[in-house]
Design a protein around this motif. Structure first.
Motif, PDB file in Angstrom:
ATOM      1  N   ILE A  27       7.560  59.438  71.650  1.00 39.26           N
ATOM      2  CA  ILE A  27       6.395  60.333  71.648  1.00 39.26           C
ATOM      3  C   ILE A  27       6.499  61.522  72.596  1.00 39.26           C
ATOM      4  O   ILE A  27       5.554  62.305  72.698  1.00 39.26           O
ATOM      5  CB  ILE A  27       5.095  59.530  71.968  1.00 39.26           C
ATOM      6  CG1 ILE A  27       5.269  58.620  73.204  1.00 39.26           C
ATOM      7  CG2 ILE A  27       4.683  58.684  70.783  1.00 39.26           C
ATOM      8  CD1 ILE A  27       4.906  59.268  74.477  1.00 39.26           C
ATOM      9  N   TRP A  28       7.640  61.718  73.278  1.00 38.04           N
ATOM     10  CA  TRP A  28       7.669  62.788  74.275  1.00 38.04           C
ATOM     11  C   TRP A  28       7.579  64.174  73.656  1.00 38.04           C
ATOM     12  O   TRP A  28       6.912  65.068  74.202  1.00 38.04           O
ATOM     13  CB  TRP A  28       8.886  62.662  75.192  1.00 38.04           C
ATOM     14  CG  TRP A  28      10.222  62.878  74.539  1.00 38.04           C
ATOM     15  CD1 TRP A  28      10.919  61.985  73.799  1.00 38.04           C
ATOM     16  CD2 TRP A  28      11.016  64.061  74.582  1.00 38.04           C
ATOM     17  NE1 TRP A  28      12.102  62.526  73.376  1.00 38.04           N
ATOM     18  CE2 TRP A  28      12.195  63.807  73.849  1.00 38.04           C
ATOM     19  CE3 TRP A  28      10.856  65.307  75.184  1.00 38.04           C
ATOM     20  CZ2 TRP A  28      13.201  64.747  73.680  1.00 38.04           C
ATOM     21  CZ3 TRP A  28      11.865  66.258  75.020  1.00 38.04           C
ATOM     22  CH2 TRP A  28      13.012  65.972  74.274  1.00 38.04           C
ATOM     23  N   VAL A  29       8.207  64.397  72.492  1.00 34.83           N
ATOM     24  CA  VAL A  29       8.097  65.700  71.842  1.00 34.83           C
ATOM     25  C   VAL A  29       6.702  65.871  71.243  1.00 34.83           C
ATOM     26  O   VAL A  29       6.135  66.973  71.264  1.00 34.83           O
ATOM     27  CB  VAL A  29       9.178  65.872  70.763  1.00 34.83           C
ATOM     28  CG1 VAL A  29       9.042  67.227  70.081  1.00 34.83           C
ATOM     29  CG2 VAL A  29      10.572  65.745  71.371  1.00 34.83           C
ATOM     30  N   VAL A  30       6.132  64.780  70.745  1.00 26.99           N
ATOM     31  CA  VAL A  30       4.765  64.831  70.229  1.00 26.99           C
ATOM     32  C   VAL A  30       3.802  65.244  71.334  1.00 26.99           C
ATOM     33  O   VAL A  30       2.877  66.040  71.122  1.00 26.99           O
ATOM     34  CB  VAL A  30       4.355  63.461  69.639  1.00 26.99           C
ATOM     35  CG1 VAL A  30       2.896  63.485  69.199  1.00 26.99           C
ATOM     36  CG2 VAL A  30       5.245  63.094  68.462  1.00 26.99           C
ATOM     37  N   LEU A  31       4.000  64.726  72.544  1.00 26.39           N
ATOM     38  CA  LEU A  31       3.149  65.120  73.667  1.00 26.39           C
ATOM     39  C   LEU A  31       3.286  66.614  73.951  1.00 26.39           C
ATOM     40  O   LEU A  31       2.274  67.308  74.181  1.00 26.39           O
ATOM     41  CB  LEU A  31       3.503  64.305  74.908  1.00 26.39           C
ATOM     42  CG  LEU A  31       2.630  64.609  76.149  1.00 26.39           C
ATOM     43  CD1 LEU A  31       2.259  63.333  76.892  1.00 26.39           C
ATOM     44  CD2 LEU A  31       3.323  65.577  77.111  1.00 26.39           C
TER      45      LEU A  31
END
Length: 401
Positions: A27-31
């Protein structure tokens, strides 16, 4: 293997479990997208990360050779934990820029040093030939832990997207606690010609990494790693546009981790039966062709991403073994860090270019372009018959390195 050796290896495996990025990987790119960052900005952040690694890899590798591999790994774990907490609360591009800069330095304090620590520890007991097996199983432990934490990350992100980053920070602290119980390996006494100095380090890097027979190997590995790292940044945007939510992303990344763990666990057998050069060639060609197929069938991207994680994680311990076997003990961490530096240099233009392309067209189109680069690189080596490993034939059954 003695009880002391077994205990050391078990603690190494526990350390690897704590070093897993599973909580934040899905989820880091989603964040970052949720903070309204463009793909160009996201890739600029990652390019800054890569440039910082270029500047910091050799100095932090030298630091590890000077103050100890374990001490450097310990500092890295604690700094990464702090950066994870900062990542969770950051809102602006400029804040993320600072976090990425510090995080990159912390990562370089581990890269090279962890591999050198394990190799020198095994060598201390005359077991350096088992490096690929132990390192591969260590990656398997890391990836299996990543699978479990990826599943948890999907559920935590559904509650609050910041929670996985808090969990990751806690894991980093636990990893540091384990490191406190691990000894510093004894490094072979150096001859006068091998004393650790900046001049010696520079000479070893130039002679070992950037001259034949390793130069072609280093260049291709840098291309392969740089392209796959750039694709990795686009996996989440491509997947969410296909329709995956947080829980599905967690499941997908858990599958990536399991497949990677199995491949890493068999790295030693792959190296013996196939060889590192043939594996890298097959991986680049298969991955490149599968990503090009996504132009016609977008859903092919999901199994292609699975293939990427599988082949990459099998290659990593084989590549490290190949380099470790050709490096002197004195300066080993520094030279391995220089390899990471070469990868970072190669990744900067790929990241900047793919970010701009993703904004201009789509993340899927940027992934296709990166797949084309992988395919072109693999075809060049096969057609020209470049001996990447300085003796390992491309012909099955030929002379092995």
């Amino acid at each position: 293997m003695t009880r002391t050796q077994t205990s050391l290896i078990v603690r190494y495996y526990v350390y690897m479990a704590g070093a897993s990025f599973g909580f934040i990987a899905p989820i880091w790119v989603v964040l970052l997208e949720s903070r309204n960052l463009s793909f160009t900005e996201i890739m600029v952040l990652d390019a800054v990360f890569a440039v910082t690694i270029v500047l910091a890899e050799v100095p932090t590798g030298y630091l590890g050779d000077s103050i100890g591999r374990r001490t450097s790994m310990l500092l890295s774990a604690l700094i990464v934990s702090g950066c994870s907490l900062a990542f969770a609360v950051a809102q602006r591009f400029e804040t993320f820029l600072v976090v990425y800069f510090i995080w990159a330095i912390a990562i370089t304090m581990r890269s090279g040093n962890d591999s050198a620590w394990l190799y020198d520890t095994l060598k201390q007991y005359g077991e350096e030939a088992t490096f690929t097996r132990v390192r591969g199983r260590g990656f398997s432990v890391l990836l299996m832990t990543g699978a479990a934490s990826s599943l948890a990350a999907g559920w935590l992100a559904d509650v609050d997207i910041r929670y996985p980053f808090v969990a990751f920070a806690i894991m980093g602290v636990l990893s540091a606690v384990v490191l406190l119980t691990m000894p510093e390996p004894t490094i072979e006494a150096a001859s006068d010609a091998e004393t650790l100095s900046l001049a010696h380090v520079r000479e070893v890097i130039q002679r070992k990494l950037f001259r034949p027979p390793l130069r072609a190997f280093v260049m291709f590995v840098a291309l392969f790693y740089a392209a796959t790292w750039s694709i990795e940044i686009l996996v989440q945007p491509v997947s969410t546009r296909i329709g995956l939510g947080f829980n599905e992303l967690g499941i997908m990344y858990a599958a990536f981790a399991v497949a990677g763990a199995i491949a890493s666990g068999y790295a030693d057998q792959i190296k013996e039966r196939i060889g590192v050069q043939r594996w890298l060639m097959a991986a680049s060609l298969a991955l490149g062709m599968s990503l090009l197929l996504t132009l016609a069938v977008p859903l092919v991207a999901l199994p292609a991403f699975l293939l990427m994680h599988t082949t990459f994680n099998a290659a990593l311990p084989m590549v490290e073994q190949h380099l470790n076997d050709r490096m002197p003990s004195v300066g080993r961490a520094t030279v391995l860090s220089a390899m990471s530096m070469a990868v970072s240099v190669a990744s900067v233009p790929l990241k900047l270019g793919s970010g701009a392309l993703a904004d201009a067209t789509s993340p899927a189109m940027a992934v296709v372009a990166l797949g084309g680069i992988l395919l072109a690189g693999g075809l060049y080596v096969v057609v020209v018959n470049v001996p990447l490993t300085g003796g390992e034939s491309l012909v099955v059954g030929g002379e092995s390195d």
